[in-house]
Design a protein around this motif. Structure first.
Motif, PDB file in Angstrom:
ATOM      1  N   CYS A 132      48.176  64.075  35.013  1.00 12.33           N
ATOM      2  CA  CYS A 132      48.320  63.167  36.155  1.00 12.33           C
ATOM      3  C   CYS A 132      47.047  62.457  36.580  1.00 12.33           C
ATOM      4  O   CYS A 132      47.068  61.272  36.833  1.00 12.33           O
ATOM      5  CB  CYS A 132      48.945  63.899  37.337  1.00 12.33           C
ATOM      6  N   GLY A 133      45.952  63.141  36.719  1.00 12.15           N
ATOM      7  CA  GLY A 133      44.713  62.492  37.137  1.00 12.15           C
ATOM      8  C   GLY A 133      44.662  62.089  38.593  1.00 12.15           C
ATOM      9  O   GLY A 133      43.784  61.338  39.003  1.00 12.15           O
ATOM     10  N   MET A 134      45.593  62.589  39.397  1.00 14.99           N
ATOM     11  CA  MET A 134      45.623  62.183  40.810  1.00 14.99           C
ATOM     12  C   MET A 134      44.435  62.716  41.605  1.00 14.99           C
ATOM     13  O   MET A 134      44.145  62.210  42.682  1.00 14.99           O
ATOM     14  CB  MET A 134      46.942  62.617  41.452  1.00 14.99           C
ATOM     15  N   GLY A 135      43.725  63.695  41.089  1.00  9.79           N
ATOM     16  CA  GLY A 135      42.548  64.223  41.767  1.00  9.79           C
ATOM     17  C   GLY A 135      41.259  63.521  41.380  1.00  9.79           C
ATOM     18  O   GLY A 135      40.201  63.812  41.923  1.00  9.79           O
ATOM     19  N   VAL A 136      41.330  62.566  40.437  1.00 13.63           N
ATOM     20  CA  VAL A 136      40.137  61.838  39.995  1.00 13.63           C
ATOM     21  C   VAL A 136      39.846  60.726  41.008  1.00 13.63           C
ATOM     22  O   VAL A 136      40.723  59.914  41.310  1.00 13.63           O
ATOM     23  CB  VAL A 136      40.338  61.238  38.586  1.00 13.63           C
ATOM     24  N   PRO A 137      38.625  60.672  41.558  1.00 16.52           N
ATOM     25  CA  PRO A 137      38.299  59.643  42.543  1.00 16.52           C
ATOM     26  C   PRO A 137      38.344  58.232  41.960  1.00 16.52           C
ATOM     27  O   PRO A 137      38.217  58.051  40.750  1.00 16.52           O
ATOM     28  CB  PRO A 137      36.868  59.981  42.967  1.00 16.52           C
ATOM     29  N   LEU A 138      38.481  57.261  42.806  1.00 18.21           N
ATOM     30  CA  LEU A 138      38.416  55.858  42.422  1.00 18.21           C
ATOM     31  C   LEU A 138      36.960  55.384  42.481  1.00 18.21           C
ATOM     32  O   LEU A 138      36.230  55.713  43.408  1.00 18.21           O
ATOM     33  CB  LEU A 138      39.261  55.001  43.354  1.00 18.21           C
ATOM     34  N   TYR A 139      36.541  54.628  41.462  1.00 20.27           N
ATOM     35  CA  TYR A 139      35.193  54.074  41.406  1.00 20.27           C
ATOM     36  C   TYR A 139      35.264  52.625  40.951  1.00 20.27           C
ATOM     37  O   TYR A 139      36.142  52.255  40.181  1.00 20.27           O
ATOM     38  CB  TYR A 139      34.315  54.837  40.397  1.00 20.27           C
ATOM     39  N   ASP A 140      34.285  51.834  41.399  1.00 16.39           N
ATOM     40  CA  ASP A 140      34.157  50.463  40.925  1.00 16.39           C
ATOM     41  C   ASP A 140      33.117  50.424  39.808  1.00 16.39           C
ATOM     42  O   ASP A 140      32.001  50.926  39.972  1.00 16.39           O
ATOM     43  CB  ASP A 140      33.714  49.528  42.056  1.00 16.39           C
ATOM     44  N   PHE A 141      33.486  49.807  38.706  1.00 20.71           N
ATOM     45  CA  PHE A 141      32.573  49.656  37.573  1.00 20.71           C
ATOM     46  C   PHE A 141      31.646  48.483  37.847  1.00 20.71           C
ATOM     47  O   PHE A 141      32.094  47.373  38.119  1.00 20.71           O
ATOM     48  CB  PHE A 141      33.375  49.421  36.284  1.00 20.71           C
ATOM     49  N   ILE A 142      30.351  48.728  37.777  1.00 24.88           N
ATOM     50  CA  ILE A 142      29.362  47.672  38.000  1.00 24.88           C
ATOM     51  C   ILE A 142      28.912  47.085  36.673  1.00 24.88           C
ATOM     52  O   ILE A 142      28.778  45.886  36.527  1.00 24.88           O
ATOM     53  CB  ILE A 142      28.152  48.209  38.790  1.00 24.88           C
ATOM     54  N   GLY A 143      28.672  47.922  35.687  1.00 23.33           N
ATOM     55  CA  GLY A 143      28.235  47.457  34.371  1.00 23.33           C
ATOM     56  C   GLY A 143      27.635  48.594  33.579  1.00 23.33           C
ATOM     57  O   GLY A 143      27.337  49.659  34.117  1.00 23.33           O
TER      58      GLY A 143
END
Length: 182
Positions: A132-143
């Motif tokens: 599921c991966g529902m416990g993985v935080p959301l992150y923004d990729f910068i580069g």
């Protein structure tokens, strides 16, 4: 609820192609388990639903190569840090291909950047696990970071080899990597 299959599906391949990083884990028969984050563009090639080539540049250690000489198991993990949650684990058998090996030119030809290549890992997928991966935080990729490629580009091939002979011949546990041996 997770699902286990024996090969990559089209959905798995699409998921992998959209990820910016992955994690590789190996272990010797005795010693430290290694878990490494990996990034950099154009280092992970899906050849078919059960075969991957992973280009590995030289660095501060060479744990994966040392471990595979004792136990050829490898786990590769991708996590969705954006979009729909998912964790994809690939349970594999792997071996290190080096410049001295007969298939080197064939394998390295799959990658656009060959400079500073230490090994290409030939990876055979035995099982694919989606969870599921529902416990993985959301992150923004910068580069991607430029530090490593900038370093490699400043060095000559001879300097690459000198560095690898200094830093990559044994693992952190003192295990031989056979980097320049037949």
């Amino acid at each position: 609820m997770g699902s286990i299959t024996e090969r990559l599906s089209k959905k798995d391949i699409e998921f992998i192609e959209n990820q910016k990083m992955f994690f590789v884990s190996t272990a010797p028969k005795d010693g430290k388990i290694n878990l490494s984050p990996k990034g950099l563009d154009d280092t992970f090639k899906i050849i078919d639903e059960n075969k991957i080539l992973w280009l590995n540049y030289f660095g501060s250690g060479n744990e994966t190569a040392a471990h595979l000489l004792e136990d050829n198991r490898m786990t590769i993990m991708f996590c969705a840090f954006d979009g729909e949650p998912n964790i994809l684990r690939l349970y594999c058998k792997a071996k290190a291909i080096q410049e001295r090996d007969d298939v080197w030119e064939e394998y390295i030809s799959h990658f656009s950047t060959k400079r500073a290549a230490r090994q290409v890992f030939e990876v055979t997928i035995e099982n694919v696990n989606n969870s599921c991966g529902m416990g993985v935080p959301l992150y923004d990729f910068i580069g991607q970071r430029d530090d490593l490629t900038n370093l490699y580009n400043k060095m000559s091939k001879e300097e690459h080899i000198t560095y690898m002979k200094k830093k990559n011949l044994v693992s952190f546990d003192g295990k031989d990597t056979k980097l320049f041996e037949d």
